[in-house]
Design a protein around this motif. Structure first.
Motif, PDB file in Angstrom:
ATOM      1  N   TYR A  60      25.182  27.899   3.263  1.00 52.18           N
ATOM      2  CA  TYR A  60      25.004  28.508   4.531  1.00 52.18           C
ATOM      3  C   TYR A  60      24.395  28.976   5.979  1.00 52.18           C
ATOM      4  O   TYR A  60      24.801  29.912   6.793  1.00 52.18           O
ATOM      5  N   ARG A  61      24.310  27.809   5.878  1.00 53.60           N
ATOM      6  CA  ARG A  61      23.297  27.180   7.388  1.00 53.60           C
ATOM      7  C   ARG A  61      24.951  26.880   8.263  1.00 53.60           C
ATOM      8  O   ARG A  61      25.227  27.469   9.388  1.00 53.60           O
ATOM      9  N   ALA A  74      28.935  23.855  12.874  1.00 51.52           N
ATOM     10  CA  ALA A  74      29.196  23.974  11.477  1.00 51.52           C
ATOM     11  C   ALA A  74      29.593  23.891  10.254  1.00 51.52           C
ATOM     12  O   ALA A  74      30.583  23.452   9.198  1.00 51.52           O
ATOM     13  N   LYS A  75      31.058  23.089  11.316  1.00 55.40           N
ATOM     14  CA  LYS A  75      32.448  22.212  10.499  1.00 55.40           C
ATOM     15  C   LYS A  75      32.472  22.072   9.560  1.00 55.40           C
ATOM     16  O   LYS A  75      32.559  21.316   8.119  1.00 55.40           O
ATOM     17  N   PRO A  76      31.101  20.585  10.015  1.00 51.38           N
ATOM     18  CA  PRO A  76      30.758  19.242   8.411  1.00 51.38           C
ATOM     19  C   PRO A  76      30.447  20.277   7.757  1.00 51.38           C
ATOM     20  O   PRO A  76      30.317  19.809   6.622  1.00 51.38           O
ATOM     21  N   LEU A  77      29.338  21.236   8.135  1.00 48.25           N
ATOM     22  CA  LEU A  77      28.572  21.329   6.816  1.00 48.25           C
ATOM     23  C   LEU A  77      29.426  22.408   5.938  1.00 48.25           C
ATOM     24  O   LEU A  77      29.922  21.848   4.536  1.00 48.25           O
ATOM     25  N   ALA A  78      30.453  22.747   6.498  1.00 52.07           N
ATOM     26  CA  ALA A  78      31.650  24.005   5.508  1.00 52.07           C
ATOM     27  C   ALA A  78      32.251  23.059   4.738  1.00 52.07           C
ATOM     28  O   ALA A  78      32.392  22.312   3.478  1.00 52.07           O
ATOM     29  N   CYS A  99      26.234  30.678   9.012  1.00 47.97           N
ATOM     30  CA  CYS A  99      25.208  31.291   9.985  1.00 47.97           C
ATOM     31  C   CYS A  99      25.359  30.697  11.565  1.00 47.97           C
ATOM     32  O   CYS A  99      25.458  31.475  12.475  1.00 47.97           O
ATOM     33  N   LEU A 100      25.833  29.446  11.471  1.00 48.48           N
ATOM     34  CA  LEU A 100      26.056  28.718  12.889  1.00 48.48           C
ATOM     35  C   LEU A 100      27.560  29.200  13.550  1.00 48.48           C
ATOM     36  O   LEU A 100      27.888  29.448  14.515  1.00 48.48           O
ATOM     37  N   ALA A 101      28.106  29.624  12.111  1.00 46.66           N
ATOM     38  CA  ALA A 101      29.607  30.193  13.040  1.00 46.66           C
ATOM     39  C   ALA A 101      29.857  31.527  12.975  1.00 46.66           C
ATOM     40  O   ALA A 101      29.835  31.982  14.088  1.00 46.66           O
ATOM     41  N   MET A 142      21.868  38.613  10.471  1.00 44.27           N
ATOM     42  CA  MET A 142      20.063  38.806  10.735  1.00 44.27           C
ATOM     43  C   MET A 142      19.992  37.207  10.505  1.00 44.27           C
ATOM     44  O   MET A 142      18.955  36.532   9.793  1.00 44.27           O
ATOM     45  N   PHE A 143      20.587  36.881  11.462  1.00 46.07           N
ATOM     46  CA  PHE A 143      21.044  35.643  11.520  1.00 46.07           C
ATOM     47  C   PHE A 143      19.518  34.435  11.511  1.00 46.07           C
ATOM     48  O   PHE A 143      19.749  33.271  11.387  1.00 46.07           O
ATOM     49  N   SER A 144      18.967  35.116  12.338  1.00 41.27           N
ATOM     50  CA  SER A 144      17.375  34.391  12.994  1.00 41.27           C
ATOM     51  C   SER A 144      16.657  34.429  11.737  1.00 41.27           C
ATOM     52  O   SER A 144      16.690  32.766  10.944  1.00 41.27           O
ATOM     53  N   GLN A 145      16.869  35.661  10.602  1.00 39.46           N
ATOM     54  CA  GLN A 145      16.041  35.499   9.577  1.00 39.46           C
ATOM     55  C   GLN A 145      16.379  34.278   8.420  1.00 39.46           C
ATOM     56  O   GLN A 145      15.766  33.682   7.770  1.00 39.46           O
ATOM     57  N   ALA A 146      17.600  34.547   8.328  1.00 39.44           N
ATOM     58  CA  ALA A 146      18.668  34.003   7.341  1.00 39.44           C
ATOM     59  C   ALA A 146      18.292  32.333   8.367  1.00 39.44           C
ATOM     60  O   ALA A 146      17.996  31.525   7.095  1.00 39.44           O
ATOM     61  N   ASP A 147      18.323  31.880   9.140  1.00 39.11           N
ATOM     62  CA  ASP A 147      18.218  30.544   9.012  1.00 39.11           C
ATOM     63  C   ASP A 147      16.867  29.651   8.950  1.00 39.11           C
ATOM     64  O   ASP A 147      16.303  28.711   8.463  1.00 39.11           O
ATOM     65  N   THR A 148      15.363  30.717   9.388  1.00 42.56           N
ATOM     66  CA  THR A 148      14.271  30.379   8.420  1.00 42.56           C
ATOM     67  C   THR A 148      14.074  30.289   7.142  1.00 42.56           C
ATOM     68  O   THR A 148      13.648  29.172   6.560  1.00 42.56           O
ATOM     69  N   MET A 149      14.721  31.064   5.964  1.00 37.98           N
ATOM     70  CA  MET A 149      14.996  30.526   5.422  1.00 37.98           C
ATOM     71  C   MET A 149      16.077  29.713   4.150  1.00 37.98           C
ATOM     72  O   MET A 149      14.828  29.163   3.127  1.00 37.98           O
ATOM     73  N   ILE A 150      16.477  29.472   5.112  1.00 37.02           N
ATOM     74  CA  ILE A 150      17.656  27.941   5.076  1.00 37.02           C
ATOM     75  C   ILE A 150      16.683  27.214   4.908  1.00 37.02           C
ATOM     76  O   ILE A 150      17.050  25.734   4.526  1.00 37.02           O
ATOM     77  N   SER A 151      15.424  26.631   6.649  1.00 36.77           N
ATOM     78  CA  SER A 151      14.982  25.650   6.674  1.00 36.77           C
ATOM     79  C   SER A 151      13.465  25.549   5.157  1.00 36.77           C
ATOM     80  O   SER A 151      13.542  24.659   4.643  1.00 36.77           O
ATOM     81  N   PHE A 152      14.077  27.111   4.698  1.00 39.04           N
ATOM     82  CA  PHE A 152      12.476  26.945   3.304  1.00 39.04           C
ATOM     83  C   PHE A 152      13.466  25.799   2.371  1.00 39.04           C
ATOM     84  O   PHE A 152      12.920  25.702   1.706  1.00 39.04           O
TER      85      PHE A 152
END
Length: 220
Positions: free
Chosen positions: A100-101, A114-118, A104-106, A68-78
């Motif tokens: 986690y971001r 995703a790579k620089p965040l990882a 979700c991107l990967a 559920m990547f859309s929901q996860a992305d929204t909570m990451i923004s939170f």
């Protein structure tokens, strides 16, 4: 203040209870509103927000596990709003957000983003002596996964071997996280023509999977 707490608690309950269902439950608009609350109330309720942040990280992980990547992305923004406006959070919390971001991107095929965040997450986990923890190991496996899809097989093999070795030392050779690293490593070894090593690792995967799940389980 009490009304603000109640509002945030309600949003959390929705996220926690519905994270295993494919429903939109926390809008971007609500995330922005919560960010405004944090800016107004920067000094009060730190313990509350610390606990809330960890609960939301748990819900993000559940959403990712259920794709559920859309929901996860929204909570990451939170959580990003929470981290930016509540300085009582340690850097490790930010590392988890980055981790986690990146996942979700990967998982949505945005590997270059995703790579620089990882890598940033791995650096924070290493600085915090958290690389041996489950999330630290998963960050290594994730960057290996990313490099594999970017066709950088040398880096993919390096990080997958590193994560798998740490998983074995920290959780044992019959743990699910060790099996996860081992199975991903098999794919990279096979794709790079290391067939004998891939076959050896694949046989080990079968044995570990049998011990964890049993022969009758679909995972085996």
């Amino acid at each position: 203040m009490r009304d603000k707490f109640i509002t945030i608690f309600i949003l959390y309950i929705f996220s926690h209870n519905l994270c295993c269902q494919k429903k939109e439950f926390l809008s971007k608009e609500n995330v922005i509103k919560l960010g405004q609350i944090f800016k107004i109330d920067k000094e009060k309720g730190n313990k509350f927000y610390l606990k809330l942040g960890e609960k939301f990280l748990d819900s993000i992980n559940r959403c990712i596990n259920n794709r559920m990547f859309s929901q996860a992305d929204t909570m990451i923004s939170f959580c990003e709003q929470l981290y930016q406006n509540k300085r009582s959070f340690k850097k490790l919390f930010f590392g988890k957000i980055l981790h986690y971001r990146a996942i979700c991107l990967a998982k949505t095929n945005q590997f270059n983003a995703a790579k620089p965040l990882a890598h940033a997450a791995i650096n924070i986990f290493s600085e915090s002596n958290y690389i041996n923890a489950e999330i630290g190991i998963k960050s290594l496996l994730n960057i290996g996964f990313i490099y594999n899809f970017l066709n950088n097989t040398d880096s993919a093999e390096y990080f997958l071997k590193l994560g798998t070795n740490i998983a074995e030392k920290s959780f044992g050779s019959q743990s699910t996280i060790y099996l996860q690293g081992l199975s991903n490593l098999c794919i990279v070894l096979k794709n790079t023509g290391q067939l004998k090593e891939a076959e050896k690792r694949f046989k080990e995967c079968l044995l570990v999977s049998e011990k964890i799940y049993g022969k009758e389980n679909i995972s085996y």
